[in-house]
Design a protein around this motif. Structure first.
Motif, PDB file in Angstrom:
ATOM      1  N   ARG A 157      -3.675 -25.091  -6.892  1.00  0.00           N
ATOM      2  CA  ARG A 157      -4.087 -24.605  -5.581  1.00  0.00           C
ATOM      3  C   ARG A 157      -3.491 -23.227  -5.327  1.00  0.00           C
ATOM      4  O   ARG A 157      -2.647 -22.737  -6.085  1.00  0.00           O
ATOM      5  CB  ARG A 157      -3.623 -25.579  -4.487  1.00  0.00           C
ATOM      6  N   ASN A 197       0.355 -21.431  -5.715  1.00  0.00           N
ATOM      7  CA  ASN A 197       1.084 -21.941  -6.881  1.00  0.00           C
ATOM      8  C   ASN A 197       1.478 -20.793  -7.802  1.00  0.00           C
ATOM      9  O   ASN A 197       0.771 -19.785  -7.898  1.00  0.00           O
ATOM     10  CB  ASN A 197       0.243 -22.951  -7.655  1.00  0.00           C
ATOM     11  N   ASN A 202      -7.968 -28.271 -12.240  1.00  0.00           N
ATOM     12  CA  ASN A 202      -8.561 -28.724 -10.976  1.00  0.00           C
ATOM     13  C   ASN A 202      -7.509 -29.142  -9.951  1.00  0.00           C
ATOM     14  O   ASN A 202      -7.844 -29.414  -8.800  1.00  0.00           O
ATOM     15  CB  ASN A 202      -9.534 -29.879 -11.221  1.00  0.00           C
ATOM     16  N   LYS A 203      -6.235 -29.191 -10.347  1.00  0.00           N
ATOM     17  CA  LYS A 203      -5.166 -29.538  -9.422  1.00  0.00           C
ATOM     18  C   LYS A 203      -4.345 -28.331  -8.992  1.00  0.00           C
ATOM     19  O   LYS A 203      -3.396 -28.470  -8.219  1.00  0.00           O
ATOM     20  CB  LYS A 203      -4.243 -30.581 -10.044  1.00  0.00           C
ATOM     21  N   THR A 258      -0.294 -28.428 -15.906  1.00  0.00           N
ATOM     22  CA  THR A 258      -1.115 -29.011 -14.844  1.00  0.00           C
ATOM     23  C   THR A 258      -2.583 -28.711 -15.114  1.00  0.00           C
ATOM     24  O   THR A 258      -2.929 -27.613 -15.548  1.00  0.00           O
ATOM     25  CB  THR A 258      -0.710 -28.453 -13.468  1.00  0.00           C
ATOM     26  N   HIS A 259      -3.420 -29.704 -14.826  1.00  0.00           N
ATOM     27  CA  HIS A 259      -4.861 -29.522 -15.002  1.00  0.00           C
ATOM     28  C   HIS A 259      -5.365 -28.467 -14.031  1.00  0.00           C
ATOM     29  O   HIS A 259      -4.869 -28.344 -12.905  1.00  0.00           O
ATOM     30  CB  HIS A 259      -5.582 -30.856 -14.784  1.00  0.00           C
ATOM     31  N   LYS A 293      -5.428 -26.520 -19.062  1.00  0.00           N
ATOM     32  CA  LYS A 293      -4.145 -26.775 -18.421  1.00  0.00           C
ATOM     33  C   LYS A 293      -3.325 -25.493 -18.381  1.00  0.00           C
ATOM     34  O   LYS A 293      -3.237 -24.780 -19.370  1.00  0.00           O
ATOM     35  CB  LYS A 293      -3.357 -27.864 -19.156  1.00  0.00           C
TER      36      LYS A 293
END
Length: 308
Positions: free
Chosen positions: A137, A140, A134-135, A131-132, A188
């Motif tokens: 949160r 997680n 910036n995604k 996952t990038h 990532k």
């Protein structure tokens, strides 16, 4: 009469051919009776597909007229009347076999069998997805340097002539240490989705001192030196949720508020000892024997639920 007409298709065609032949002879001024023509010309192979529906209806009407009595008698002599009144043979149908295939049901009877099934379920449900940054949160679960970390906070820091970076605060779930790390924009991380198991806390094992959790058909042991933060809120018969990743316990979820019974209160600083050994600060009106609600997010006194 309707059944008789069903057997008359071939003779209808005979009559149709005879009529055409008779008309041709009449044009040639030859007197030939219609009955003689039928006996003279009777084709052996009849193709009814060459006749139109209108021609068939016309031929049947001619048969039913009074001028074709011999043709009707000939028709009746060729119809096997026994077959008209013969009763259809009936036979008993055998029941149809069910060809559907059903999956075999597995019954969990032993601890060894249960452990194998748990491992298989974990391999099927655990998900790891790049996952990038910036995604990602808070809350997680990510893999960083081979260990599972819980994201606590993420902040983007921009710079004048660069793409900036992300400053991430996270907790290592193996040693329970909090760290801060900077990731370049575009990085990532592998976000994982652990397998969650609902279970009930059954206390501490007398021999090993490990925490015992009972789920449906099998038991889970958590080491006594585990770094799980929520272990201090456990009490007997408490419903909790364990997070498993590749056979390892990485998280423990407890209710937002839990009720405990006060076993002792220090009159000097009003520190109350709860039934599971946890110590919290309480108001001065809390007495021994009272039941209080504790906020598990902050570990603080919430309210008095039952007066002892």
């Amino acid at each position: 009469m309707f059944l008789m007409l069903q057997y008359a298709d071939s003779l209808i065609f005979d009559l149709f051919v005879a009529k055409r032949f008779f008309a041709k002879r009449r044009r040639d001024s030859l007197l030939v009776s219609r009955n003689n023509i039928i006996q003279m010309y009777k084709p052996k192979h009849i193709n009814l597909s060459e006749l139109t529906s209108q021609e068939k209806r016309k031929a049947r009407d001619d048969i039913l007229e009074g001028g074709n009595e011999k043709l009707i008698k000939q028709l009746l002599s060729q119809i096997p009347l026994a077959t008209l009144f013969k009763r259809a043979e009936t036979r008993r149908l055998e029941p149809v076999k069910d060809l559907r295939r059903y999956p075999e049901r597995t019954v969990r009877t032993g601890i060894a069998d249960v452990e194998e099934n748990v491992v298989d379920d974990t391999e099927e449900t655990d998900v790891e997805e790049p996952t990038h940054i910036n995604k990602i949160r808070a809350s997680n679960f990510v893999l960083h340097k081979g260990d599972v970390h819980l994201i606590l906070a993420s902040q983007h820091v921009s710079q004048a002539r660069s793409r900036g970076h992300y400053k991430v605060k996270m907790r290592n779930l193996i040693n329970n240490k909090e760290i801060s790390h900077s990731f370049a924009d575009g990085t990532k991380l592998s976000v994982i989705t652990p397998n969650k198991v609902s279970c009930t806390y059954k206390g501490v094992d007398e021999r090993s001192g490990d925490h015992r959790f009972q789920s449906e058909g099998f038991e889970i042991l958590v080491p006594k030196n585990s770094s799980l933060e929520k272990l201090k809120y456990l009490k007997l018969e408490l419903k909790v949720t364990l997070s498993r990743w590749r056979g390892q316990i990485i998280g423990l979820l407890v209710p937002h508020q839990i009720q405990y019974k006060v076993t002792d209160v220090n009159p000097g600083n009003y520190a109350a000892t709860l039934e599971n050994g946890m110590v919290v600060l309480v108001p001065s009106y809390i007495k021994r024997g009272d039941s209080v609600d504790i906020n598990t997010a902050k570990g603080e006194f919430l309210r008095r639920s039952i007066i002892g």
